[in-house]
Design a protein around this motif. Structure first.
Motif, short mmCIF file in Angstrom:
data_model
loop_
_atom_site.label_atom_id
_atom_site.label_comp_id
_atom_site.label_asym_id
_atom_site.label_seq_id
_atom_site.Cartn_x
_atom_site.Cartn_y
_atom_site.Cartn_z
N ARG A 64 -32.60 2.05 -24.54
CA ARG A 64 -33.04 1.83 -25.92
C ARG A 64 -34.04 2.91 -26.32
O ARG A 64 -34.93 3.27 -25.56
CB ARG A 64 -33.70 0.45 -26.03
N GLY A 65 -33.88 3.45 -27.51
CA GLY A 65 -34.67 4.58 -27.97
C GLY A 65 -33.96 5.90 -27.77
O GLY A 65 -34.39 6.92 -28.30
N LYS A 66 -32.83 5.87 -27.03
CA LYS A 66 -31.98 7.05 -26.85
C LYS A 66 -30.65 6.82 -27.56
O LYS A 66 -30.24 5.68 -27.77
CB LYS A 66 -31.69 7.30 -25.36
N VAL A 67 -30.00 7.89 -27.94
CA VAL A 67 -28.60 7.79 -28.39
C VAL A 67 -27.74 7.79 -27.13
O VAL A 67 -27.92 8.63 -26.25
CB VAL A 67 -28.22 8.95 -29.32
N VAL A 68 -26.81 6.85 -27.05
CA VAL A 68 -25.97 6.72 -25.86
C VAL A 68 -24.51 6.96 -26.24
O VAL A 68 -24.00 6.37 -27.20
CB VAL A 68 -26.10 5.34 -25.21
N VAL A 69 -23.86 7.83 -25.49
CA VAL A 69 -22.42 8.00 -25.57
C VAL A 69 -21.83 7.19 -24.41
O VAL A 69 -22.04 7.53 -23.24
CB VAL A 69 -22.01 9.48 -25.47
N LEU A 70 -21.16 6.11 -24.75
CA LEU A 70 -20.59 5.20 -23.74
C LEU A 70 -19.09 5.47 -23.64
O LEU A 70 -18.34 5.24 -24.59
CB LEU A 70 -20.85 3.75 -24.15
N ASN A 71 -18.66 5.96 -22.49
CA ASN A 71 -17.27 6.36 -22.30
C ASN A 71 -16.58 5.45 -21.29
O ASN A 71 -17.06 5.27 -20.17
CB ASN A 71 -17.20 7.82 -21.82
N ARG A 92 -27.91 10.33 -24.05
CA ARG A 92 -27.52 10.01 -22.68
C ARG A 92 -26.06 9.60 -22.64
O ARG A 92 -25.57 8.95 -23.55
CB ARG A 92 -28.39 8.87 -22.13
N LEU A 93 -25.37 9.99 -21.60
CA LEU A 93 -23.99 9.57 -21.38
C LEU A 93 -23.97 8.50 -20.30
O LEU A 93 -24.67 8.62 -19.28
CB LEU A 93 -23.11 10.74 -20.96
N VAL A 94 -23.18 7.48 -20.53
CA VAL A 94 -22.98 6.41 -19.56
C VAL A 94 -21.49 6.10 -19.53
O VAL A 94 -20.85 5.97 -20.58
CB VAL A 94 -23.76 5.14 -19.93
N GLY A 95 -20.92 6.01 -18.35
CA GLY A 95 -19.51 5.68 -18.22
C GLY A 95 -19.31 4.23 -17.84
O GLY A 95 -20.22 3.57 -17.30
N VAL A 96 -18.13 3.72 -18.11
CA VAL A 96 -17.69 2.42 -17.60
C VAL A 96 -16.34 2.67 -16.94
O VAL A 96 -15.35 2.97 -17.62
CB VAL A 96 -17.56 1.36 -18.70
N ASP A 97 -16.30 2.59 -15.61
CA ASP A 97 -15.08 2.84 -14.84
C ASP A 97 -14.31 1.53 -14.72
O ASP A 97 -14.78 0.58 -14.11
CB ASP A 97 -15.46 3.39 -13.46
N VAL A 98 -13.11 1.50 -15.31
CA VAL A 98 -12.34 0.26 -15.33
C VAL A 98 -11.05 0.38 -14.52
O VAL A 98 -10.47 1.46 -14.37
CB VAL A 98 -11.98 -0.14 -16.78
N ARG A 99 -10.66 -0.77 -13.96
CA ARG A 99 -9.39 -0.95 -13.25
C ARG A 99 -9.26 -0.16 -11.95
O ARG A 99 -8.18 -0.09 -11.37
CB ARG A 99 -8.20 -0.63 -14.17
N ASP A 100 -10.34 0.45 -11.50
CA ASP A 100 -10.36 1.01 -10.14
C ASP A 100 -10.90 -0.07 -9.22
O ASP A 100 -12.06 -0.48 -9.34
CB ASP A 100 -11.25 2.25 -10.08
N ARG A 101 -10.07 -0.57 -8.32
CA ARG A 101 -10.45 -1.73 -7.51
C ARG A 101 -11.63 -1.44 -6.58
O ARG A 101 -12.42 -2.31 -6.27
CB ARG A 101 -9.25 -2.21 -6.70
N PRO A 157 -24.21 8.51 -14.99
CA PRO A 157 -23.82 7.33 -14.22
C PRO A 157 -22.68 6.57 -14.88
O PRO A 157 -22.45 6.68 -16.08
CB PRO A 157 -25.09 6.49 -14.20
N SER A 158 -21.98 5.79 -14.07
CA SER A 158 -20.93 4.91 -14.58
C SER A 158 -21.05 3.53 -13.95
O SER A 158 -21.29 3.41 -12.74
CB SER A 158 -19.54 5.47 -14.27
N ILE A 159 -20.89 2.51 -14.77
CA ILE A 159 -20.84 1.14 -14.29
C ILE A 159 -19.43 0.86 -13.78
O ILE A 159 -18.44 1.23 -14.43
CB ILE A 159 -21.19 0.15 -15.42
N HIS A 160 -19.33 0.23 -12.62
CA HIS A 160 -18.02 -0.12 -12.06
C HIS A 160 -17.58 -1.47 -12.63
O HIS A 160 -18.26 -2.48 -12.44
CB HIS A 160 -18.10 -0.17 -10.53
#
Length: 202
Positions: free
Chosen positions: A80-87, A116-125, A142-145
Motif C-alpha cells: 500500500r502506497g506503491k503502484v503495483v503491477v500484478l501479473n 512494484r511488480l508482483v506475480g501470481v503463479d497459477v496451475r503449477d502444482r 516475487p510471485s505468490i504460488h
C-alpha cells in the motif's frame, strides 16, 4: 474534458495494441517448464482486452496473500502506497514466457518511481518449475504460488478472468484496481499506463 478524452484515447490505444493471443483454460497445468513446447502450452487462444478505470469507478483490490515461491508470506496489502503491477502467469503458458522479459524490463525502469511488480503463479502444482522459470528469465520480483487458482476468484470476473492467462492488473497507491489487461503485454504497451497511475496526485 480534455483530460478525460486523453484517458479514453489512451485506453483505446492500449486495447488495440493488446489484441494478441493468450493462453486459455484448456492448457495443461504444471507439465511444462521454461523450455516446454510453446504449441502445446498455448492451449485455446483468446483475444486480449484492456480496461482502464476512472478514479471514481475503481474498486479495492482483494487482499491477495499467500506463500511466495521461496515459501515466504507475501500479501498485496504490504505494498500500500506503491503502484503495483500484478501479473498472473504459469510456466505452462507460452505467452507468459514471451512477456516475462518485458515485465522484468518494466520493473527495472519503474521501480525507482515507486512501482512494484508482483506475480501470481497459477496451475503449477509444485514451485520447482516456477522457480526455474524465474531463473531462466532473470525475474527479480516475487510471485505468490496459487496452484489451484483460488486467489483469482476474489477478483471481479470482468477485470480478471481466471481462464485468461496471462492477465495483468495495475493497482494504484490506494489499493484500487486502476486497469486490467487480459493477454500478454509488452513494456511499451504497459509503461505509459503504469506511469500515468504512478503520477496521480503528484
Amino acid at each position: 474534458m480534455a483530460a478525460r478524452r486523453r484517458g479514453t484515447t489512451a485506453a483505446a490505444l492500449l486495447l488495440l495494441s493488446a489484441m494478441v493471443t493468450g493462453c486459455g483454460g484448456a492448457a495443461s497445468a504444471g507439465t511444462d517448464g521454461p523450455g516446454g513446447d510453446p504449441a502445446a502450452a498455448a492451449g485455446a487462444g483468446t483475444a486480449a482486452t484492456a480496461t482502464v478505470l476512472p478514479v471514481a469507478e475503481r474498486l479495492p483490490a482483494p487482499d491477495t496473500a499467500g506463500r511466495d515461491l521461496a515459501g515466504r508470506d507475501l500479501a498485496l496489502r504490504s505494498y500500500r502506497g506503491k503502484v503495483v503491477v500484478l501479473n498472473v502467469w504459469g510456466t505452462w503458458c507460452a505467452p507468459c514466457r514471451a512477456e516475462a522479459p518485458e515485465l522484468e524490463a518494466l520493473r527495472g525502469a519503474l521501480e525507482p518511481r515507486g512501482v512494484r511488480l508482483v506475480g501470481v503463479d497459477v496451475r503449477d502444482r509444485s514451485t520447482g518449475p516456477a522457480v526455474a522459470f524465474e531463473k531462466a528469465y532473470g525475474l527479480h520480483y516475487p510471485s505468490i504460488h496459487d496452484p489451484d487458482g483460488k486467489l483469482l476468484l476474489a477478483y471481479p470476473p470482468a477485470l480478471l478472468n481466471p481462464q485468461a492467462i496471462p492477465s495483468t492488473l495495475v493497482v494504484d497507491r490506494q489499493g484500487r484496481i486502476a486497469a486490467a489487461v487480459s493477454g500478454p503485454v509488452t513494456r511499451a504497451q504497459l509503461e505509459p499506463l503504469v506511469t500515468r497511475v504512478a503520477e496521480e496526485g503528484s
